[in-house]
Scaffold this motif. Structure first.
Motif, mmCIF file in Angstrom:
data_model
loop_
_atom_site.group_PDB
_atom_site.id
_atom_site.type_symbol
_atom_site.label_atom_id
_atom_site.label_comp_id
_atom_site.label_asym_id
_atom_site.label_seq_id
_atom_site.Cartn_x
_atom_site.Cartn_y
_atom_site.Cartn_z
ATOM 1 N N LEU A 9 4.774 17.764 -3.418
ATOM 2 C CA LEU A 9 3.500 16.434 -3.258
ATOM 3 C C LEU A 9 3.799 15.123 -2.905
ATOM 4 N N VAL A 10 5.036 14.999 -3.464
ATOM 5 C CA VAL A 10 5.685 13.377 -3.228
ATOM 6 C C VAL A 10 5.790 13.432 -1.813
ATOM 7 N N HIS A 11 6.353 14.257 -0.967
ATOM 8 C CA HIS A 11 6.499 14.455 0.401
ATOM 9 C C HIS A 11 5.441 14.283 1.308
ATOM 10 N N LEU A 12 4.409 15.025 1.020
ATOM 11 C CA LEU A 12 3.076 15.013 1.581
ATOM 12 C C LEU A 12 2.713 13.480 1.313
ATOM 13 N N VAL A 13 2.626 12.976 0.448
ATOM 14 C CA VAL A 13 2.104 11.645 -0.107
ATOM 15 C C VAL A 13 2.943 10.444 0.823
ATOM 16 N N LEU A 14 4.061 10.631 0.832
ATOM 17 C CA LEU A 14 4.988 9.825 1.782
ATOM 18 C C LEU A 14 4.601 9.913 3.474
ATOM 19 N N LEU A 15 4.303 11.026 3.838
ATOM 20 C CA LEU A 15 3.980 11.467 5.125
ATOM 21 C C LEU A 15 2.669 10.407 5.446
ATOM 22 N N GLY A 16 1.808 10.481 4.476
ATOM 23 C CA GLY A 16 0.594 9.724 4.740
ATOM 24 C C GLY A 16 0.842 8.448 4.706
ATOM 25 N N ASN A 28 10.954 13.154 5.097
ATOM 26 C CA ASN A 28 9.828 13.915 4.304
ATOM 27 C C ASN A 28 9.213 15.229 4.991
ATOM 28 N N ALA A 29 9.455 15.111 6.437
ATOM 29 C CA ALA A 29 8.931 16.465 7.111
ATOM 30 C C ALA A 29 9.990 17.525 6.505
ATOM 31 N N ARG A 30 11.115 17.316 6.553
ATOM 32 C CA ARG A 30 12.006 18.145 6.100
ATOM 33 C C ARG A 30 11.923 18.595 4.809
ATOM 34 N N GLY A 31 11.253 17.590 3.960
ATOM 35 C CA GLY A 31 11.278 17.805 2.159
ATOM 36 C C GLY A 31 9.995 18.705 2.179
ATOM 37 N N VAL A 32 8.749 18.513 2.940
ATOM 38 C CA VAL A 32 7.960 19.493 2.964
ATOM 39 C C VAL A 32 8.161 20.968 3.378
ATOM 40 N N LEU A 33 8.901 21.067 4.244
ATOM 41 C CA LEU A 33 9.407 22.535 4.559
ATOM 42 C C LEU A 33 10.213 23.014 3.742
ATOM 43 N N GLY A 34 11.065 22.314 2.555
ATOM 44 C CA GLY A 34 11.923 22.731 1.864
ATOM 45 C C GLY A 34 13.417 22.758 2.006
ATOM 46 N N GLU A 35 13.869 21.577 2.040
ATOM 47 C CA GLU A 35 15.282 21.169 2.515
ATOM 48 C C GLU A 35 16.301 21.383 1.451
ATOM 49 N N SER A 36 17.548 22.188 1.807
ATOM 50 C CA SER A 36 18.462 22.687 1.013
ATOM 51 C C SER A 36 19.426 21.327 0.675
ATOM 52 N N ALA A 72 0.827 -1.221 -0.019
ATOM 53 C CA ALA A 72 0.018 0.107 0.047
ATOM 54 C C ALA A 72 0.701 1.171 0.036
ATOM 55 N N ASN A 73 1.932 1.252 0.861
ATOM 56 C CA ASN A 73 2.807 2.419 1.083
ATOM 57 C C ASN A 73 3.418 2.638 -0.278
ATOM 58 N N GLN A 74 4.094 1.859 -1.147
ATOM 59 C CA GLN A 74 4.626 1.951 -2.341
ATOM 60 C C GLN A 74 3.859 2.219 -3.421
ATOM 61 N N PHE A 75 2.610 1.696 -3.510
ATOM 62 C CA PHE A 75 1.582 2.065 -4.411
ATOM 63 C C PHE A 75 1.398 3.692 -4.348
ATOM 64 N N PHE A 76 1.069 4.219 -3.165
ATOM 65 C CA PHE A 76 0.698 5.745 -2.904
ATOM 66 C C PHE A 76 1.950 6.449 -3.392
ATOM 67 N N VAL A 77 3.326 5.907 -2.988
ATOM 68 C CA VAL A 77 4.653 6.471 -3.458
ATOM 69 C C VAL A 77 4.661 6.599 -4.843
ATOM 70 N N TYR A 78 4.325 5.578 -5.659
ATOM 71 C CA TYR A 78 4.373 5.850 -7.159
ATOM 72 C C TYR A 78 3.213 6.739 -7.739
ATOM 73 N N VAL A 79 2.256 6.532 -7.309
ATOM 74 C CA VAL A 79 1.336 7.776 -7.557
ATOM 75 C C VAL A 79 1.699 8.989 -7.053
ATOM 76 N N GLY A 80 2.177 9.337 -5.847
ATOM 77 C CA GLY A 80 2.675 10.544 -5.668
ATOM 78 C C GLY A 80 3.730 11.109 -6.380
ATOM 79 N N THR A 81 4.835 10.318 -6.771
ATOM 80 C CA THR A 81 5.777 10.640 -7.595
ATOM 81 C C THR A 81 5.346 11.219 -8.776
ATOM 82 N N ALA A 82 4.437 10.486 -9.462
ATOM 83 C CA ALA A 82 3.722 10.612 -10.797
ATOM 84 C C ALA A 82 3.049 12.097 -10.716
ATOM 85 N N LEU A 83 2.123 12.342 -9.866
ATOM 86 C CA LEU A 83 1.524 13.570 -9.663
ATOM 87 C C LEU A 83 2.537 14.607 -9.127
#
Length: 324
Positions: free
Chosen positions: A80-87, A224-232, A53-64
């Motif tokens: 968006l991919v970071h938000l999907v991964l958090l979920g 992915n929390a760092r990714g949502v915030l915008g990590e350098s 389930a996790n990896q399917f959501f990841v696939y969809v998230g990376t596509a979107l």
């Protein structure tokens, strides 16, 4: 609908492959659990279901996340991919909790399960498939890092360059590492329970597998929390700064900031040039540098600010990402 299919084609392939493989594995393990009542098999079933389930959501998230910017979202959908991964990690967390609870109940009320050969055969086959997916994820990490390797060096180099992989690929790598280790642990527990009176071994194995799943949840959540915030991306900042400094018309680099948004990199660059140059010459320099920066893997947009050289050197290999 056609636009959706085009986006899905751009999803992370490692995540899609892992989702398909883990779905098949979960179905087989689940059937074996219903037949044998083996609690280690239950733990592995929950693990594979969570991963699938996790990896399917990841696939969809990376596509979107590949959707082009629009008027409402001019910054694009990279994060968006970071938000999907958090979920998605919430699913794994729930599965991990159920795995630990079931293991605890088995320790309190141990019982010998049946169908040893069937259990071992399924767990061994599943572990081999997990190792196959893990190896594909290792190669994907090396592809993301633009590193070539063969043989056993694929393993060592993927481990040393783990942080350079895309978020989705790193997730698949971690989940299948835990899955392969969990499969071996479950096999050991089943053998111990069958050949000794220590039937609690399966429950202990279930709890350990659940704990490993929680470790993945924690790691993925923090990343992915760092990714949502915008990590350098400090490594890319230094690489771009050093590349730009080699341009003969660039006198100094005042600032380089590279922000990661999913698989995309957004670059802000401040450079100093000779103040005697004409506007046309300065514009040519800007265009040339922008083209060079855009050629780097993952860079989707570049903002360049030109300034006149003040004669004070500011750039060095450790100065990326900060105001000078």
């Amino acid at each position: 609908m056609n636009d959706l299919f085009k986006l899905l084609k751009q999803g992370n392939r490692s995540a899609l492959l892992a989702a398909i493989v883990n779905t098949i594995i979960a179905i087989i393990k689940g059937a074996a659990y219903l037949f044998t009542g083996n609690v280690a098999m239950f733990a592995e079933t929950m693990h594979s279901l969570g991963d699938a389930a996790n990896q399917f959501f990841v696939y969809v998230g990376t596509a979107l996340s590949k959707r082009a910017p629009n008027d409402r979202f001019p910054g694009g959908f990279g994060r968006l991919v970071h938000l999907v991964l958090l979920g998605a990690v919430l699913i794994v967390g729930i599965m991990a909790y159920e795995t630990i609870v079931e293991g605890y109940h088995h320790i309190l009320h141990p019982a010998e399960s049946k169908g040893l050969l069937l259990i071992i055969a399924i767990l061994a086959a599943a572990t081999i498939l997990e190792v196959f997916v893990l190896f594909k994820a290792m190669k994907e990490i090396l592809h993301d890092a633009d590193i070539k390797a063969s043989g056993f060096s694929i393993v060592t180099k993927s481990l040393s360059n783990f942080k350079r992989g895309k978020p989705a690929t790193r997730l698949v790598f971690m989940e299948d590492t835990v899955a392969a280790a969990g499969g071996l642990l479950a096999i050991a527990a089943v053998l111990i329970s069958h050949y000794t009176p220590f039937h609690e071994a399966e429950g202990i194995a279930s709890i350990l597998i659940g704990v490993m799943m929680f470790l993945v949840v924690g790691k993925v959540f923090l990343d992915n929390a760092r990714g949502v915030l915008g990590e350098s991306d400090v490594e890319m900042e230094q690489k771009i700064g050093e590349m730009v400094m080699k341009d003969p018309d660039v006198k100094d680099v005042g600032e380089v900031v590279v922000i990661k948004e999913g698989d995309q990199l957004h670059v802000e660059l401040e450079i100093e040039i000779n103040p005697a140059m004409s506007f046309a010459e300065a514009d040519d320099i800007k265009d040339r540098i922008e083209e060079q920066v855009r050629s780097q893997r993952g860079v989707t947009d570049v903002t360049i600010e030109l300034d006149e050289d003040d004669g004070i050197p500011r750039w060095n290999s450790n100065s990326a990402g900060s105001k000078k």
